[in-house]
Design an enzyme around this catalytic site. Structure first.
Site, PDB file in Angstrom:
ATOM      1  CB  SER A 137      -0.563   0.271   1.264  1.00 17.65           C
ATOM      2  OG  SER A 137      -1.767   1.254   1.039  1.00 17.65           O
ATOM      3  CE  LYS A 140      -7.050  -2.219   7.207  1.00 20.44           C
ATOM      4  NZ  LYS A 140      -6.882  -0.416   6.605  1.00 20.44           N
ATOM      5  CG  ASP A 152      -7.710   1.970   0.948  1.00 15.51           C
ATOM      6  OD1 ASP A 152      -8.916   3.116   0.855  1.00 15.51           O
ATOM      7  OD2 ASP A 152      -7.304   1.641   1.521  1.00 15.51           O
ATOM      8  CG  ASP A 212     -10.703  -1.006   5.137  1.00 17.35           C
ATOM      9  OD1 ASP A 212     -10.657  -1.769   6.155  1.00 17.35           O
ATOM     10  OD2 ASP A 212      -9.573  -0.550   5.128  1.00 17.35           O
ATOM     11  CE  LYS A 254      -3.970   3.765   1.715  1.00 18.95           C
ATOM     12  NZ  LYS A 254      -5.303   3.261   2.692  1.00 18.95           N
ATOM     13  CE  LYS A 298      -4.753  -0.029   0.603  1.00 20.80           C
ATOM     14  NZ  LYS A 298      -5.162  -0.500   1.225  1.00 20.80           N
ATOM     15  CD  GLU A 317      -8.874  -0.715   0.983  1.00 19.00           C
ATOM     16  OE1 GLU A 317      -7.810  -1.155   0.092  1.00 19.00           O
ATOM     17  OE2 GLU A 317      -8.700  -0.782   1.808  1.00 19.00           O
ATOM     18  N   GLY A 366      -3.671  -3.938   6.701  1.00 21.44           N
ATOM     19  CA  GLY A 366      -2.906  -3.720   6.957  1.00 21.44           C
ATOM     20  C   GLY A 366      -2.880  -2.027   8.029  1.00 21.44           C
TER      21      GLY A 366
HETATM   22  O1  OSB Z   1      -6.891   1.426   4.540  1.00 20.68           O
HETATM   23  O2  OSB Z   1      -5.465   0.392   4.920  1.00 20.68           O
HETATM   24  C1  OSB Z   1      -6.097   1.042   5.072  1.00 20.68           C
HETATM   25  C2  OSB Z   1      -2.790   2.675   6.849  1.00 20.68           C
HETATM   26  C3  OSB Z   1      -3.747   2.642   7.748  1.00 20.68           C
HETATM   27  C4  OSB Z   1      -5.071   3.406   7.931  1.00 20.68           C
HETATM   28  C5  OSB Z   1      -5.453   2.324   7.062  1.00 20.68           C
HETATM   29  C6  OSB Z   1      -4.764   1.894   5.568  1.00 20.68           C
HETATM   30  C7  OSB Z   1      -3.781   1.965   5.938  1.00 20.68           C
HETATM   31  C8  OSB Z   1      -2.772   0.867   4.712  1.00 20.68           C
HETATM   32  C9  OSB Z   1      -1.410   1.144   4.601  1.00 20.68           C
HETATM   33  O3  OSB Z   1      -3.310   1.464   3.666  1.00 20.68           O
HETATM   34  C10 OSB Z   1      -1.538  -0.588   4.931  1.00 20.68           C
HETATM   35  C11 OSB Z   1      -0.098  -0.824   5.346  1.00 20.68           C
HETATM   36  O4  OSB Z   1       1.098  -1.464   4.707  1.00 20.68           O
HETATM   37  O5  OSB Z   1       0.275  -1.366   6.686  1.00 20.68           O
HETATM   38 MG    MG Z   2      -7.725   0.547   3.430  1.00 18.58          MG
END
Ligand code: OSB
Ligand code: MG
Length: 372
Positions: free
Chosen positions: A135, A262, A188, A238, A163, A161, A213, A290
């Site tokens: 991510s 998660k 995402d 999510d 953001k 992925k 996402e 994550g």
């Molecule tokens: O939406 O998946 C998410 C990190 C913090 C809060 C929300 C998200 C995330 C990530 C990071 O996308 C995932 C990771 O590499 O730990």
């Molecule tokens: Mg997410």
């Protein structure tokens, strides 16, 4: 397992690189660890609540007293046959799922160690090697993002992925796709869009994404069910999925085609397994999300990802992407094929570096069973 004591710890750990989502940027993680002491064994868990209540309403300053005053007292002094029993002891507390998960997962770790088996096996996992994705947060420039993608592809990761948010979306995806037409790519939004933006969201379809996402509100399933039929791209939920009933409703209403699990967001391994099973029963693939975890939470994510319906690459990646030095030994490493090979030692298979944890601890409190 008699739950004799529970220790809460806060550590301050700067990230190797800032992480930015549609709701903000994180430079340093306030890592919240729980250790559960029972029958001479210590089980470890991580409360993945963020530094602010932006991803979800939970955050570290709320999780700490909730654990101290309600969740730890609910399990302290009890003798449990299995870790799963801790979930029902904590059930009367509403919400606070990340806080609950930290305790429950620490007890699962203790149970695995006590019964001398790998945690993944205790959870019912079967996969021995898990596929990994990354991510990648919003960057200062598109060039910086493309550089990061290049690095992760070279490292072997199987899914990228990125953001997105209004103003950092179509032109970014366009640049990525023109450079890498074939890679497995998703995005995402962390709830950055509304249903008024359907026409805008339809433009994401041209990029052949594996998924988008959480495009809409964090607490919504219904409006996603109105959006999904209008998109070719699969929606992955999510934030909206807090438990197996949410997953069942999202599937039944057609709100998504993929679910991100998660373990913190759903309140622990017991519920995470239920979400997994509901999705498996309806042929909805899942992957492990994550929360910028330290090695403790990361090792738990690896164990969970061995369940058979975790068929898509997760956001479970190498320690060194986040930390100069991780709290576990060995650190989590990813093969050149973009996989993590699951370890076979009892518990997570990763030794917790208590010396380093002690050094990084800025707050610590131990609670003991009182006469139960
Ligand atoms: O939406 O998946 C998410 C990190 C913090 C809060 C929300 C998200 C995330 C990530 C990071 O996308 C995932 C990771 O590499 O730990
Ligand atoms: Mg997410």
């Amino acid at each position: 397992m008699k739950i004799e004591a529970i220790t809460l710890r806060e550590l301050e750990m700067p990230l190797v690189h800032f992480f930015e989502t549609s709701f903000g940027r994180t430079y340093t993680r306030r890592v919240f660890l729980i250790s559960v002491h029972c029958d001479g064994i210590t089980g470890w868990g991580e409360c993945v609540a963020s530094e602010n209540p932006y991803y979800s309403s939970e955050w570290i300053e709320a999780a700490w007293p909730t654990i101290k005053h309600f969740l730890a007292p609910a399990v302290l002094g009890h003798t449990l046959a299995t870790a799963q029993e801790s979930a029902s002891l904590m059930a009367k507390v509403r919400g606070h799922r990340m806080a609950k998960a930290a305790i429950e997962n620490a007890i699962w770790d203790a149970e695995a160690k006590q019964t001398q088996q790998p945690l993944w096996k205790l959870l019912g996992g079967t996969l021995r090697e898990i596929p990994c994705g990354v991510s990648i947060g919003i960057q200062d420039s598109i060039e910086q993002l493309l550089d990061k993608i290049q690095t992760e592809l070279a490292a072997g990761y199987r899914r990228i992925k990125v953001k997105v948010k209004p103003g950092w979306d179509l032109h970014v995806l366009e640049r990525i796709r023109s450079r890498w037409p074939e890679i497995v790519l998703s995005c995402d939004a962390n709830s950055a869009y509304t249903l008024d933006q359907i026409e805008h969201l339809r433009k994401f379809d041209q990029f052949n994404l594996l998924m988008i996402e959480q495009p809409l509100w964090d607490d919504d399933i219904y409006n996603h069910s109105r959006l999904q039929p209008k998109l070719r791209t699969a929606i992955c939920l999510d934030e909206s999925i807090h438990h197996a009933r949410d997953a069942a409703q999202a599937i039944e209403t057609g709100a998504c085609r993929i679910i991100n699990i998660k373990v913190g967001r759903v309140g622990g391994f017991t519920e995470a397994k239920k979400v997994h099973d509901v999705c498996a029963a309806h042929n909805i693939p899942v992957w492990c999300g994550g929360m910028l975890e330290s090695g403790i939470g990361r090792a738990h994510n690896i164990a969970l990802s061995t369940l058979k319906n975790f068929s898509l690459p997760g956001d479970v990646s190498a320690s060194k992407r986040y930390w100069k030095e991780d709290l576990i030994d060995p650190e989590v490493e990813v093969t050149p094929q973009g996989t993590i090979v699951v370890r076979d030692e009892p518990g997570t298979g990763y030794r917790v570096r208590e010396d380093l944890i002690e050094k990084l601890t800025i707050r610590k409190e131990t609670l003991r069973a009182s006469g139960k």
